[in-house]
Design a protein around this motif. Structure first.
Motif, short mmCIF file in Angstrom:
data_model
loop_
_atom_site.label_atom_id
_atom_site.label_comp_id
_atom_site.label_asym_id
_atom_site.label_seq_id
_atom_site.Cartn_x
_atom_site.Cartn_y
_atom_site.Cartn_z
N THR A 171 4.19 -2.48 -12.30
CA THR A 171 4.58 -1.27 -13.01
C THR A 171 4.95 -1.66 -14.44
O THR A 171 5.32 -2.81 -14.69
N ARG A 230 0.83 -1.20 0.00
CA ARG A 230 0.00 0.00 0.00
C ARG A 230 0.88 1.27 0.00
O ARG A 230 0.65 2.20 -0.74
N LEU A 271 4.16 5.70 -5.53
CA LEU A 271 4.22 5.63 -7.00
C LEU A 271 3.06 6.41 -7.63
O LEU A 271 3.24 7.14 -8.61
N ARG A 272 1.88 6.25 -7.04
CA ARG A 272 0.71 6.95 -7.58
C ARG A 272 0.93 8.46 -7.52
O ARG A 272 0.63 9.19 -8.46
N HIS A 273 1.50 8.90 -6.42
CA HIS A 273 1.73 10.33 -6.21
C HIS A 273 2.75 10.89 -7.21
O HIS A 273 2.75 12.08 -7.51
N ARG A 330 2.75 1.64 -3.41
CA ARG A 330 1.80 2.04 -4.45
C ARG A 330 1.39 3.50 -4.29
O ARG A 330 1.26 4.23 -5.26
N GLU A 331 1.21 3.88 -3.04
CA GLU A 331 0.76 5.25 -2.77
C GLU A 331 1.83 6.25 -3.24
O GLU A 331 1.51 7.27 -3.86
N ARG A 364 5.12 3.72 -15.02
CA ARG A 364 3.66 3.82 -14.88
C ARG A 364 3.16 2.71 -13.95
O ARG A 364 3.58 1.56 -14.07
N LEU A 365 2.30 3.11 -13.04
CA LEU A 365 1.69 2.14 -12.13
C LEU A 365 0.52 1.48 -12.85
O LEU A 365 -0.33 2.18 -13.39
N GLN A 411 3.17 9.68 -10.37
CA GLN A 411 2.81 9.38 -11.76
C GLN A 411 2.84 10.66 -12.60
O GLN A 411 2.47 11.73 -12.14
N ILE A 464 2.39 -5.39 -6.67
CA ILE A 464 2.50 -4.08 -7.32
C ILE A 464 2.94 -4.35 -8.74
O ILE A 464 3.90 -5.09 -8.97
N PRO A 469 -2.76 -1.52 -12.89
CA PRO A 469 -3.66 -2.18 -11.93
C PRO A 469 -3.11 -3.54 -11.52
O PRO A 469 -2.50 -4.23 -12.33
#
Ligand SMILES: Nc1ncnc2c1ncn2[C@@H]1O[C@H](COP(=O)(O)OP(=O)(O)O)[C@@H](O)[C@H]1O
Ligand SMILES: [Mg+2]
Length: 223
Positions: free
Chosen positions: A91, A62, A68-70, A65-66, A79-80, A72, A89, A82
């Motif tokens: 990528t 979590r 990485l999302r931030h 991912r958080e 790129r993250l 992007q 995770i 699904p």
């Protein structure tokens, strides 16, 4: 975009299913997987023993991912994609080589400048990586774009002032000092006098260290 790399025929895309890393303990399995979004690298904790799966693994996934999302959208952040569950995770797969595996003629100054810009952009989003000294975490794509991998140790700071702001500044300086090491080793023509001074300071501090990693000694030269 300006072309700075060399076409890298040596870096053939691995077949889906190839295992990139398998370590024991808490470490995840890293493998290449085919996805509807293209080839991906999967960090997978799902085969770990239940006590790890049920606790720390979900938390680590979590957190990473958080972060990485931030990040992007920044050039140089994979790129993250699904993931099927909370234990993996995914990528996008980046075809390239780790920075220490580039042939000398591919080490163009532009690569270092882009790496520096990338770390600056990451810090502007208030994320520190904290594992940039690990050379395998810096991948250079065939076109010369550096990518940062492995945000397992990264920290995102939400507050700007006070103790949080101070801590962020200290940790961001650690990331930058890792970059300076790469500049010294692979792009010495770019070193400024201030860089050399800082390298000398680091070296003096390291000399005080009783147990220094043996590998660092030979590479301790300031160019
Ligand atoms: N998106 C990616 N594209 C290409 N290779 C990758 C990617 N992500 C990871 N790798 C490869 O897998 C290795 C391990 O991934 P990493 O996230 O660094 O895991 P670990 O926490 O085990 O170090 C990396 O050093 C790199 O060689
Ligand atoms: Mg790594």
């Amino acid at each position: 975009m300006e072309y700075v790399g060399t076409p890298d025929a040596a870096v053939a895309a691995p077949a889906p299913g190839s295992v990139l890393r398998r370590k024991g303990g808490w470490s995840p399995l890293i493998r290449v997987v085919g996805t509807p979004h293209g080839l991906a690298v999967e960090k997978d904790y799902s085969a770990k023993p239940l006590p790890i799966r049920a606790t720390v693994a979900r938390l680590l996934v979590r957190r990473e991912r958080e972060v990485l999302r931030h990040l992007q959208g920044l050039p140089g952040i994979p790129r993250l994609l699904p993931s099927p569950d909370g234990l993996r995770i995914r990528t996008e797969y980046i075809p390239g080589r780790p920075i220490h595996r580039l042939p000398p003629d591919a080490l163009r100054p532009e690569i270092y400048r882009r790496l520096e810009a990338l770390v600056r952009a990451m810090h502007a989003r208030r994320v520190v990586h904290l594992d940039l000294r690990q050379r395998k975490n810096i991948l250079i794509r065939g076109d010369g774009q550096p990518f940062l991998l492995d945000f397992a140790n990264a920290v995102r700071f939400r507050l700007t002032g006070g103790l949080s702001g101070w801590t962020f500044a200290q940790l961001a300086a650690l990331d930058r000092s890792a970059l300076l090491k790469y500049k010294n080793r692979y792009f010495p023509a770019l070193l400024t006098d201030a860089d050399r001074q800082q390298l000398r300071r680091h070296r003096r501090v390291r000399r005080l260290w009783l147990f220094k990693p043996h590998k660092s000694r030979a590479k301790d030269v300031i160019r």
